[in-house]
Design an enzyme around this catalytic site. Structure first.
Site, PDB file in Angstrom:
ATOM      1  N   GLY A  13      -5.302   1.222  -1.184  1.00 25.92           N
ATOM      2  CA  GLY A  13      -4.511   0.100  -0.688  1.00 25.92           C
ATOM      3  C   GLY A  13      -5.322  -0.896   0.131  1.00 25.92           C
ATOM      4  N   ASP A  36      -5.217   8.856  -3.558  1.00 22.86           N
ATOM      5  CA  ASP A  36      -4.132   7.892  -3.775  1.00 22.86           C
ATOM      6  C   ASP A  36      -3.336   8.348  -4.997  1.00 22.86           C
ATOM      7  OD1 ASP A  36      -3.946   4.681  -2.656  1.00 22.86           O
ATOM      8  OD2 ASP A  36      -2.706   5.218  -4.364  1.00 22.86           O
ATOM      9  N   TYR A 144      11.876  -0.538   6.666  1.00 22.23           N
ATOM     10  CA  TYR A 144      10.463  -0.290   7.011  1.00 22.23           C
ATOM     11  C   TYR A 144      10.305  -0.122   8.527  1.00 22.23           C
ATOM     12  CZ  TYR A 144       5.454  -1.585   7.439  1.00 22.23           C
ATOM     13  OH  TYR A 144       4.103  -1.636   7.729  1.00 22.23           O
TER      14      TYR A 144
END
Ligand code: NAD
Ligand code: AKB
Length: 316
Positions: A13, A36, A144
């Site tokens: 990322g 990942d 979030y």
């Protein structure tokens, strides 16, 4: 003393790529395992070990930790603010269960340290807009932000109850040229550089006067490593530390880019992300991080913009 062996989860990322490279410089390539769900980022290829791993699969994660003699985990896998609003259940599951899996294994395997980032997204419309302090009213309105705030208290709980040395930073929006951002509200501040270089124009999804806290990636990587290397008795906050880099609006960053690309044109078409941005503070008070472990940012808006454009030009 046992040698450190580090597992980076979410290494492909935006932060993971640069953090993995920085950790490999410090600890040696072979001692930093990148992992990942996605395939390996090309920038990491050939620089050290990589394993394909789903942080939601606790058994497989545990097997890797034991097999590779992991002593520290950097957990970066998450769903960010904008993508989270499209699929709140998925964001909650990944952001919470991923963290709980790592904390449980860290406790069982007596890991030396865990790093888990929080975000300025923990703050909500009732938090102070300017110089938002470390401790204040925190009422996030995104899934979030809720997951990050809950996560901060899980970290604190595992430290207080089980002695897991877990450390955390509330990153602002991060700006980088090496890897692309992944579904956040602050992503415009990266996209704008790419579009300015390719098209000399950018349509911004936030309005021109939306001020947000931001940070250039080299500062974010340094903050992370400085926090993780600080002696444990300097880490007084076991939820997550406020850190500050710079604050600017879309209009201000456009003006900065125009200094280098005079015919760059900016237009505005705010979408659902405006509501998220409006709920966050415009600037952050990081005095606690400064006094506890000596944090200080290096990059201003002008210095960051120049470095971004110089590097993107070289990449062309
Ligand atoms: P990103 O979306 O760019 O990267 C996350 C990585 O996690 C991706 O490569 C993805 O493939 C991987 N991933 C997703 N699900 C996974 C799973 N189940 N198992 C293993 N890997 C999985 O995110 P980022 O911007 O690098 O953010 C990293 C962390 O920093 C996140 O916790 C994020 O909330 C936090 N953060 C980022 C910013 C920012 O501006 N980038 C700001 C504040 C906080
Ligand atoms: C996002 O916009 O979601 C992230 C963050 C500030 O956490 N960049």
């Amino acid at each position: 003393m046992q040698k450190e062996k580090i597992l980076v989860i979410g290494a492909s990322g935006q932060i993971g790529v640069e953090l993995t490279m920085a950790l490999r410089k410090i600890y040696g390539n072979a001692n930093v395992v990148a992992s990942d769900l996605r395939e390996q980022n090309p920038l990491l290829e050939g620089t050290g070990p990589y394993v394909s791993l789903d942080v939601m699969n606790k058994e497989m994660l545990h097997v890797q930790v034991i097999r590779q003699n992991i002593t520290q985990v950097y957990l970066l896998a998450a769903i960010l603010s904008a993508t989270g609003e499209k699929n709140p259940g998925l964001a909650w599951n990944l952001n919470m269960q991923g963290l709980l899996n790592v904390l449980d294994i860290a406790r069982e395997e007596k890991m030396h340290k865990v790093y888990w980032p929080s975000s300025i997204a923990v703050f909500g419309p009732t938090s102070p807009r300017q110089n938002c302090p470390q401790q204040t009213i925190i009422e996030p309105i995104t899934v979030y932000g809720i997951s990050k705030y809950a996560g901060e208290f899980w970290c604190n709980y595992f430290f207080q109850r089980f002695g897991v040395d877990v450390r955390s930073i509330r990153y602002p929006g991060l700006i980088s040229y090496k890897s692309a951002p992944g579904g956040g509200t602050t992503d415009y501040a990266v996209e704008i550089f790419h579009d300015a270089m390719s098209d000399k124009s950018y349509e911004c999804f936030l309005s021109e006067d939306t001020y947000l806290p931001m940070m250039y990636m080299p500062d974010a990587i340094r903050a992370t490593i400085e926090l993780m290397e600080a002696p444990a008795d300097r880490i007084k906050v076991r939820t997550s530390y406020n850190v500050s880099g710079m604050s600017f609006s879309p209009k201000e960053i456009a003006a900065e880019i125009q200094k280098s690309i005079p015919d760059f044109k900016m237009s505005y078409k705010p979408d659902y992300r405006q509501h998220i941005a409006d709920s966050w503070p415009q600037s952050i008070d990081d005095s606690v991080a400064r006094s506890d472990w000596g944090w200080k940012e290096e990059f201003s808006l002008a210095a960051m913009s120049k470095d971004m454009l110089d590097n993107l030009r070289q990449q062309k």
